[in-house]
Design a protein around this motif. Structure first.
Motif, PDB file in Angstrom:
ATOM      1  N   GLN A  14      14.520  15.113   4.126  1.00  0.00           N
ATOM      2  CA  GLN A  14      14.267  13.730   3.416  1.00  0.00           C
ATOM      3  C   GLN A  14      15.167  12.636   4.074  1.00  0.00           C
ATOM      4  O   GLN A  14      16.096  12.893   4.221  1.00  0.00           O
ATOM      5  N   GLY A  64       1.787   4.449   3.289  1.00  0.00           N
ATOM      6  CA  GLY A  64       2.237   5.825   3.131  1.00  0.00           C
ATOM      7  C   GLY A  64       2.983   6.405   4.074  1.00  0.00           C
ATOM      8  O   GLY A  64       2.951   6.219   5.087  1.00  0.00           O
ATOM      9  N   GLY A  65       3.346   7.736   4.069  1.00  0.00           N
ATOM     10  CA  GLY A  65       4.133   8.521   4.832  1.00  0.00           C
ATOM     11  C   GLY A  65       3.273   8.790   6.061  1.00  0.00           C
ATOM     12  O   GLY A  65       3.496   8.808   7.366  1.00  0.00           O
ATOM     13  N   ARG A  66       1.812   8.837   5.843  1.00  0.00           N
ATOM     14  CA  ARG A  66       1.022   9.115   6.904  1.00  0.00           C
ATOM     15  C   ARG A  66       1.036   7.820   7.796  1.00  0.00           C
ATOM     16  O   ARG A  66       0.450   7.982   9.228  1.00  0.00           O
ATOM     17  N   ASP A  81       4.597   3.829  -0.532  1.00  0.00           N
ATOM     18  CA  ASP A  81       4.503   4.813  -1.338  1.00  0.00           C
ATOM     19  C   ASP A  81       5.894   5.909  -1.126  1.00  0.00           C
ATOM     20  O   ASP A  81       5.687   6.433   0.026  1.00  0.00           O
ATOM     21  N   ASP A 103       7.184   8.437  -2.251  1.00  0.00           N
ATOM     22  CA  ASP A 103       6.987   9.897  -2.398  1.00  0.00           C
ATOM     23  C   ASP A 103       6.633  10.354  -1.267  1.00  0.00           C
ATOM     24  O   ASP A 103       7.273  11.629  -0.859  1.00  0.00           O
ATOM     25  N   THR A 104       5.816   9.714  -0.409  1.00  0.00           N
ATOM     26  CA  THR A 104       5.292  10.285   0.841  1.00  0.00           C
ATOM     27  C   THR A 104       6.114   9.855   1.993  1.00  0.00           C
ATOM     28  O   THR A 104       6.410  10.583   2.902  1.00  0.00           O
ATOM     29  N   GLU A 148       9.383  11.558   3.077  1.00  0.00           N
ATOM     30  CA  GLU A 148       9.338  12.720   3.847  1.00  0.00           C
ATOM     31  C   GLU A 148       9.025  12.431   5.462  1.00  0.00           C
ATOM     32  O   GLU A 148       9.330  13.384   6.086  1.00  0.00           O
ATOM     33  N   GLN A 149       8.926  11.076   5.696  1.00  0.00           N
ATOM     34  CA  GLN A 149       8.503  10.799   7.088  1.00  0.00           C
ATOM     35  C   GLN A 149       9.970   9.961   7.712  1.00  0.00           C
ATOM     36  O   GLN A 149      10.080  10.253   8.867  1.00  0.00           O
TER      37      GLN A 149
END
Length: 282
Positions: free
Chosen positions: A3, A218-220, A242, A244-245, A248-249
């Protein structure tokens, strides 16, 4: 993937304000004059009232005098311009902050331009944008300036990196890109007409989210290991990213709240002390 580390704007801002407070105290001891920030608020928008009160409180804690001008919502452009020119001409006032937005019936740009450049500690005038863009002495827009200070605090050098700024407002997106360009980043601006926003953002080493749309990114959408600066603040205490996502990236990311917001006020106070120092010839 591990993270992302949080970029603690509250802690970095505290250090900046402590240094500004020491400079203010030294200036007062040498000249007998206390740096003064004038805040101007049109109307009674609850969020704006809260922001102004916060800035006043932080000013006092930093040894900066605060003068507040509250104007009714029906104030005209001419009336607002007149008050700002009065403050600009007042030698006891060293910095001026016009809380925005000011209402659709007011020409906000005309109001900003009524602020003397040497007192534009919020970095909103044409003159401030020009000096910032050309790397000349002046005042940066506070939120973009705060974001660059966060990058410095976390040893992120923009030189040679691809930076994508999502948003093109005159006091946030545009100056953020110019400051990154001055640090030798390769800058791309994105906005409502950008095609395939995700594909553009995914190429970025540094992402600045400054568009005012909750959780737009977002993470994507992120390149693994990207540094994310979220300048959004939307209803429900959520940013334009975002979290929360994205966490992670990204390798580094600002939380909302507690990331970019505290840095904005810290730079405002720092620039007020600098303005007073210059005006007093000290």
């Amino acid at each position: 993937m591990t993270q992302a580390r949080l970029m603690d704007g509250t802690a970095v801002a505290r250090r900046i304000v402590e240094e500004a407070a020491q400079r203010a105290a030294d200036l007062t001891a040498r000249t007998g004059v206390t740096p003064c920030l004038a805040t101007v608020l049109v109307g009674e928008d609850p969020a704006s009232v809260t922001y102004v009160r916060m800035k006043q409180n932080r000013s006092r804690k930093a040894g900066i005098a605060s003068r507040h001008v509250a104007l009714p919502a029906a104030t005209t452009t001419a009336e607002l311009v007149g008050r700002l020119r009065e403050l600009s001409a007042d030698p006891a006032v060293h910095g001026i902050l016009l809380q925005h937005p000011v209402g659709e019936h007011i020409d906000e740009r005309a109001a900003f331009e009524a602020i003397a450049p040497e007192k534009d500690v919020d970095g909103v005038t044409f003159a401030s944008f020009a000096t910032m863009s050309f790397g000349l002495p002046g005042f940066v827009s506070c939120t973009p300036g705060g974001m660059l200070r966060l990058l410095d605090a976390y040893d992120v050098d923009p030189a040679g990196k691809r930076a994508v700024v999502v948003g093109r407002s005159a006091i946030l997106g545009k100056p953020a890109g110019m400051l990154l360009l001055a640090r030798d980043a390769t800058v791309t601006y994105c906005h409502s007409r950008t095609r395939d926003l995700s594909a553009v953002v995914r190429e970025a080493d540094i992402v600045v989210a400054a568009v005012g749309r909750p959780r737009l990114i977002g993470g994507r959408d992120l390149k693994p290991g990207a540094v994310v600066l979220d300048a959004g603040y939307n209803e429900g205490n959520v940013g334009d990213v975002d979290f929360d996502t994205a966490v992670e990236q990204a390798s580094l990311i600002t939380p909302v709240p507690g990331g970019v917001g505290p840095m904005t006020i810290a730079v405002l106070l720092e620039q007020t002390v600098t303005a007073a120092t210059r005006q007093l010839g000290a």
